[in-house]
Design a protein around this motif. Structure first.
Motif, PDB file in Angstrom:
ATOM      1  N   SER A  44       0.682  -1.201  -0.043  1.00  0.00           N
ATOM      2  CA  SER A  44       0.046  -0.045  -0.132  1.00  0.00           C
ATOM      3  C   SER A  44       0.910   1.261  -0.130  1.00  0.00           C
ATOM      4  O   SER A  44       1.955   1.139   0.320  1.00  0.00           O
ATOM      5  CB  SER A  44      -1.018  -0.024   0.980  1.00  0.00           C
ATOM      6  N   ARG A  45       0.284   2.504  -0.413  1.00  0.00           N
ATOM      7  CA  ARG A  45       1.121   3.655  -0.345  1.00  0.00           C
ATOM      8  C   ARG A  45       1.202   4.082   1.042  1.00  0.00           C
ATOM      9  O   ARG A  45       0.257   3.986   1.873  1.00  0.00           O
ATOM     10  CB  ARG A  45       0.132   4.528  -1.159  1.00  0.00           C
ATOM     11  N   GLU A  46       2.489   4.534   1.395  1.00  0.00           N
ATOM     12  CA  GLU A  46       2.847   4.745   2.509  1.00  0.00           C
ATOM     13  C   GLU A  46       3.355   6.307   2.502  1.00  0.00           C
ATOM     14  O   GLU A  46       4.279   6.838   1.905  1.00  0.00           O
ATOM     15  CB  GLU A  46       4.140   3.845   2.851  1.00  0.00           C
ATOM     16  N   TRP A  47       2.879   7.139   3.473  1.00  0.00           N
ATOM     17  CA  TRP A  47       3.346   8.390   3.671  1.00  0.00           C
ATOM     18  C   TRP A  47       4.849   8.407   4.190  1.00  0.00           C
ATOM     19  O   TRP A  47       5.168   7.715   4.898  1.00  0.00           O
ATOM     20  CB  TRP A  47       2.331   9.081   4.569  1.00  0.00           C
ATOM     21  N   VAL A  48       5.328   9.196   3.875  1.00  0.00           N
ATOM     22  CA  VAL A  48       6.970   9.564   3.824  1.00  0.00           C
ATOM     23  C   VAL A  48       7.369  10.955   4.765  1.00  0.00           C
ATOM     24  O   VAL A  48       7.788  10.949   5.817  1.00  0.00           O
ATOM     25  CB  VAL A  48       7.750   9.533   2.724  1.00  0.00           C
ATOM     26  N   ALA A  49       6.856  12.025   4.028  1.00  0.00           N
ATOM     27  CA  ALA A  49       7.156  13.443   4.564  1.00  0.00           C
ATOM     28  C   ALA A  49       6.178  14.416   4.245  1.00  0.00           C
ATOM     29  O   ALA A  49       5.769  14.435   3.077  1.00  0.00           O
ATOM     30  CB  ALA A  49       8.482  13.687   4.440  1.00  0.00           C
ATOM     31  N   THR A  90      13.175   0.845  -1.670  1.00  0.00           N
ATOM     32  CA  THR A  90      12.771   0.681  -3.263  1.00  0.00           C
ATOM     33  C   THR A  90      11.348   0.929  -3.177  1.00  0.00           C
ATOM     34  O   THR A  90      10.506   0.165  -2.387  1.00  0.00           O
ATOM     35  CB  THR A  90      13.360  -0.665  -3.672  1.00  0.00           C
ATOM     36  N   ALA A  91      10.917   1.823  -4.105  1.00  0.00           N
ATOM     37  CA  ALA A  91       9.649   2.234  -4.287  1.00  0.00           C
ATOM     38  C   ALA A  91       9.363   3.162  -5.133  1.00  0.00           C
ATOM     39  O   ALA A  91      10.330   3.748  -5.705  1.00  0.00           O
ATOM     40  CB  ALA A  91       9.001   2.741  -2.849  1.00  0.00           C
ATOM     41  N   TYR A 106     -12.663  28.160  -6.192  1.00  0.00           N
ATOM     42  CA  TYR A 106     -11.451  28.893  -5.379  1.00  0.00           C
ATOM     43  C   TYR A 106     -11.312  28.249  -4.294  1.00  0.00           C
ATOM     44  O   TYR A 106     -11.737  28.826  -3.123  1.00  0.00           O
ATOM     45  CB  TYR A 106     -11.544  30.343  -5.279  1.00  0.00           C
ATOM     46  N   ARG A 107     -10.844  26.985  -4.124  1.00  0.00           N
ATOM     47  CA  ARG A 107     -10.720  26.419  -2.778  1.00  0.00           C
ATOM     48  C   ARG A 107      -9.333  25.240  -3.066  1.00  0.00           C
ATOM     49  O   ARG A 107      -9.219  25.154  -4.038  1.00  0.00           O
ATOM     50  CB  ARG A 107     -12.149  25.490  -2.477  1.00  0.00           C
ATOM     51  N   SER A 108      -9.009  25.284  -2.004  1.00  0.00           N
ATOM     52  CA  SER A 108      -7.910  24.192  -1.754  1.00  0.00           C
ATOM     53  C   SER A 108      -7.886  22.801  -2.411  1.00  0.00           C
ATOM     54  O   SER A 108      -8.829  22.115  -1.993  1.00  0.00           O
ATOM     55  CB  SER A 108      -7.166  24.194  -0.455  1.00  0.00           C
ATOM     56  N   LYS A 109      -7.044  22.559  -3.244  1.00  0.00           N
ATOM     57  CA  LYS A 109      -7.211  20.905  -3.999  1.00  0.00           C
ATOM     58  C   LYS A 109      -5.945  20.235  -3.672  1.00  0.00           C
ATOM     59  O   LYS A 109      -5.009  20.939  -3.742  1.00  0.00           O
ATOM     60  CB  LYS A 109      -7.681  21.112  -5.388  1.00  0.00           C
ATOM     61  N   ASP A 110      -6.041  19.071  -3.676  1.00  0.00           N
ATOM     62  CA  ASP A 110      -4.807  18.133  -3.960  1.00  0.00           C
ATOM     63  C   ASP A 110      -4.438  17.838  -5.243  1.00  0.00           C
ATOM     64  O   ASP A 110      -5.226  17.483  -5.883  1.00  0.00           O
ATOM     65  CB  ASP A 110      -5.019  16.886  -3.059  1.00  0.00           C
ATOM     66  N   TYR A 111      -3.060  17.636  -5.436  1.00  0.00           N
ATOM     67  CA  TYR A 111      -2.439  17.530  -6.682  1.00  0.00           C
ATOM     68  C   TYR A 111      -1.507  16.442  -6.571  1.00  0.00           C
ATOM     69  O   TYR A 111      -0.699  16.408  -5.393  1.00  0.00           O
ATOM     70  CB  TYR A 111      -1.919  18.562  -7.527  1.00  0.00           C
ATOM     71  N   TRP A 112      -1.275  15.248  -7.365  1.00  0.00           N
ATOM     72  CA  TRP A 112      -0.337  14.127  -7.213  1.00  0.00           C
ATOM     73  C   TRP A 112       0.681  14.074  -8.574  1.00  0.00           C
ATOM     74  O   TRP A 112       0.216  14.478  -9.660  1.00  0.00           O
ATOM     75  CB  TRP A 112      -1.058  12.987  -7.229  1.00  0.00           C
ATOM     76  N   GLY A 113       1.775  13.885  -8.297  1.00  0.00           N
ATOM     77  CA  GLY A 113       2.877  13.574  -9.422  1.00  0.00           C
ATOM     78  C   GLY A 113       2.826  12.364  -9.834  1.00  0.00           C
ATOM     79  O   GLY A 113       1.890  11.354  -9.470  1.00  0.00           O
ATOM     80  N   GLN A 114       3.593  12.023 -10.994  1.00  0.00           N
ATOM     81  CA  GLN A 114       3.285  10.661 -11.643  1.00  0.00           C
ATOM     82  C   GLN A 114       4.108   9.708 -10.918  1.00  0.00           C
ATOM     83  O   GLN A 114       3.887   8.449 -11.261  1.00  0.00           O
ATOM     84  CB  GLN A 114       3.854  10.974 -13.213  1.00  0.00           C
ATOM     85  N   GLY A 115       4.980  10.000 -10.176  1.00  0.00           N
ATOM     86  CA  GLY A 115       5.871   9.002  -9.303  1.00  0.00           C
ATOM     87  C   GLY A 115       7.118   8.957 -10.085  1.00  0.00           C
ATOM     88  O   GLY A 115       7.408   9.285 -11.322  1.00  0.00           O
ATOM     89  N   THR A 116       8.330   8.742  -9.458  1.00  0.00           N
ATOM     90  CA  THR A 116       9.501   8.641  -9.801  1.00  0.00           C
ATOM     91  C   THR A 116      10.303   7.245  -9.042  1.00  0.00           C
ATOM     92  O   THR A 116       9.851   7.203  -7.833  1.00  0.00           O
ATOM     93  CB  THR A 116      10.628   9.792  -9.354  1.00  0.00           C
ATOM     94  N   GLN A 117      10.674   6.295  -9.962  1.00  0.00           N
ATOM     95  CA  GLN A 117      11.420   5.265  -9.230  1.00  0.00           C
ATOM     96  C   GLN A 117      12.434   5.437  -8.507  1.00  0.00           C
ATOM     97  O   GLN A 117      13.522   5.898  -9.031  1.00  0.00           O
ATOM     98  CB  GLN A 117      11.230   4.023 -10.459  1.00  0.00           C
TER      99      GLN A 117
END
Length: 122
Positions: A44-49, A90-91, A106-117
C-alpha cells in the motif's frame, strides 16, 4: 490546474544517497502543504514526509533521521533528500501538493505527481 513533475529517481547502492525533486507549475495562486508518499510493488502507499507552507516538517518513523524534506517557494518545488538508502526504500515515490489556483472553484485542492522510481540495490 497544477501539474507536478518529479525527477531524481534512479538506481543506487545501499548506503548511498538520492535527492528527489518535484516542481509544480500551472495557474498557481498559492501552495500549502507539500510532501511525499511512496509505494513498493504489492504494498500500500505509505506516507513519507510533509512540509507546510511555513516550513514545518513531519516525517515517517521509517525514514526519520535519514531524510530531509525542503521546499523552494520561489520555484514551487519540494525536495526529498534521502541518505543511507536501504533496499526497503525501493519504491515509486509520489509527490503531492495542496494548493489553490486562479481557476474556479477557488478552494484548496490536492495534486499528485506521476511518480519516480527509486531502486536500492544490496
Amino acid at each position: 490546474q497544477v501539474q507536478l513533475v518529479e525527477s531524481g529517481g534512479g538506481l543506487v547502492q545501499a548506503g548511498g544517497s538520492l535527492r528527489l525533486s518535484c516542481a509544480a507549475s500551472g495557474s498557481i495562486f498559492s501552495l500549502n502543504n507539500m510532501g511525499w508518499y511512496r509505494q513498493a510493488p504489492g504494498k500500500s502507499r505509505e506516507w513519507v514526509a510533509t512540509i507546510t507552507s511555513g516550513g514545518s516538517t513531519n516525517t515517517a518513523d521509517s525514514v526519520k533521521g535519514r531524510i530531509t524534506i525542503s521546499r523552494d517557494n520561489a520555484k514551487n518545488t519540494v525536495f526529498l533528500q534521502i541518505n543511507s538508502l536501504k533496499p526497503e526504500d525501493t519504491a515509486v515515490y509520489y509527490c503531492y501538493v495542496s494548493g489553490t489556483t486562479y481557476e474556479q472553484p477557488y478552494r484548496s485542492k490536492d495534486y499528485w505527481g506521476q511518480g519516480t522510481q527509486v531502486t536500492v540495490s544490496s
